[in-house]
Design a protein around this motif. Sequence first.
Motif, PDB file in Angstrom:
ATOM      1  N   GLY A   1      17.216  64.203  94.139  1.00 23.11           N
ATOM      2  CA  GLY A   1      15.771  64.304  94.259  1.00 23.11           C
ATOM      3  C   GLY A   1      15.115  62.978  93.953  1.00 23.11           C
ATOM      4  O   GLY A   1      15.760  62.052  93.435  1.00 23.11           O
ATOM      5  N   SER A   2      13.848  62.883  94.264  1.00 20.74           N
ATOM      6  CA  SER A   2      13.104  61.647  94.000  1.00 20.74           C
ATOM      7  C   SER A   2      12.243  61.824  92.763  1.00 20.74           C
ATOM      8  O   SER A   2      11.599  62.863  92.584  1.00 20.74           O
TER       9      SER A   2
ATOM     10  N   GLN B   1      15.760  54.008  97.037  1.00 21.23           N
ATOM     11  CA  GLN B   1      14.340  54.152  96.748  1.00 21.23           C
ATOM     12  C   GLN B   1      13.610  54.665  97.981  1.00 21.23           C
ATOM     13  O   GLN B   1      13.973  54.336  99.118  1.00 21.23           O
ATOM     14  N   THR B   2      12.586  55.460  97.725  1.00 21.17           N
ATOM     15  CA  THR B   2      11.772  55.975  98.828  1.00 21.17           C
ATOM     16  C   THR B   2      10.772  54.900  99.247  1.00 21.17           C
ATOM     17  O   THR B   2      10.604  53.873  98.578  1.00 21.17           O
ATOM     18  N   LYS B   3      10.086  55.132 100.367  1.00 18.32           N
ATOM     19  CA  LYS B   3       9.097  54.177 100.859  1.00 18.32           C
ATOM     20  C   LYS B   3       7.954  54.001  99.872  1.00 18.32           C
ATOM     21  O   LYS B   3       7.288  52.967  99.854  1.00 18.32           O
ATOM     22  N   LYS B   4       7.741  55.020  99.048  1.00 14.61           N
ATOM     23  CA  LYS B   4       6.660  54.946  98.057  1.00 14.61           C
ATOM     24  C   LYS B   4       7.133  54.362  96.732  1.00 14.61           C
ATOM     25  O   LYS B   4       6.386  54.349  95.751  1.00 14.61           O
ATOM     26  N   GLY B   5       8.381  53.876  96.692  1.00  9.22           N
ATOM     27  CA  GLY B   5       8.883  53.229  95.482  1.00  9.22           C
ATOM     28  C   GLY B   5       9.451  54.170  94.439  1.00  9.22           C
ATOM     29  O   GLY B   5       9.756  53.743  93.324  1.00  9.22           O
ATOM     30  N   ARG B   6       9.619  55.441  94.792  1.00 11.11           N
ATOM     31  CA  ARG B   6      10.220  56.387  93.854  1.00 11.11           C
ATOM     32  C   ARG B   6      11.747  56.259  93.895  1.00 11.11           C
ATOM     33  O   ARG B   6      12.318  55.822  94.900  1.00 11.11           O
ATOM     34  N   CYS B   7      12.389  56.639  92.806  1.00 14.61           N
ATOM     35  CA  CYS B   7      13.845  56.545  92.720  1.00 14.61           C
ATOM     36  C   CYS B   7      14.479  57.817  93.264  1.00 14.61           C
ATOM     37  O   CYS B   7      14.120  58.933  92.832  1.00 14.61           O
ATOM     38  N   PHE B   8      15.411  57.661  94.185  1.00 11.62           N
ATOM     39  CA  PHE B   8      16.158  58.804  94.694  1.00 11.62           C
ATOM     40  C   PHE B   8      17.469  58.859  93.909  1.00 11.62           C
ATOM     41  O   PHE B   8      18.310  57.962  94.026  1.00 11.62           O
TER      42      PHE B   8
END
Length: 250
Positions: free
Chosen positions: A169-170, A236-243
Amino acid sequence: MTSEELFIKRIQELANTADRKGCVVFTDFLNLNEQNILHQTLQKFSWIKGETFGGYEEAERQIAAFIPDALYYDWDYPIACIRIRPLNVKFAEELGHRDILGALMNLGIERSKTGDIALEENEFYLFCCQNMAELISRELTRIKHTSVYCEICSPADFSYVPRTKEITGSIASVRLDAVMALAFQASRSSLISFIEEGKVFVNGKLIATNAYSLKEGEIISVRGLGRFRYLGILGQTKKGRCFVKIEKYI
């Protein structure tokens, strides 16, 4: 004197005994909080040499061994493993940790004398202090309404792969509260109380801040909820969150 101070005093006494007699001295099984106090004491008093083991890799409850400087012999932890099976699988109830612990309590067995209980499909493995193994294997004949058979086996012959499931998950960051929220499918705010109440341990050490950043491979135990291993960031997601990925014990 508080219970923690008494426990620290006991650690020091055992370490002194090991040095004085030149032999390894052991505790009973320690819970996570006691292991945390032990680790802090080992860091504070460098003259105390100790290590822990619970019968198999990743065991939660562990025995501590205090080792003198001039040790001249090989040694093993005084841990026995008892295999528990229903006499008749067809008519056996579905049993869990609490059922086994309840049966042991009815026999007058203190919790400190027993370690982890590993559950397999139709059988269980109980780790216990070696000097309690014969008593338990002889007297434990029934769990709830299910008749059981016990046999002592060597911990070296014990092969156990805990049941786990992978969760991905992110999350905003790899802070402890964020990863816990993913693992237990709960809000971060609802998990803060577990951290504040001293119920969260990382690799056996008490963590008192939700801002703790997890490292790859660390095992997180939350009393009352369960435990999981943090496996790291996948990207990392496009929004900078950690996957991230975790492995939750089930």
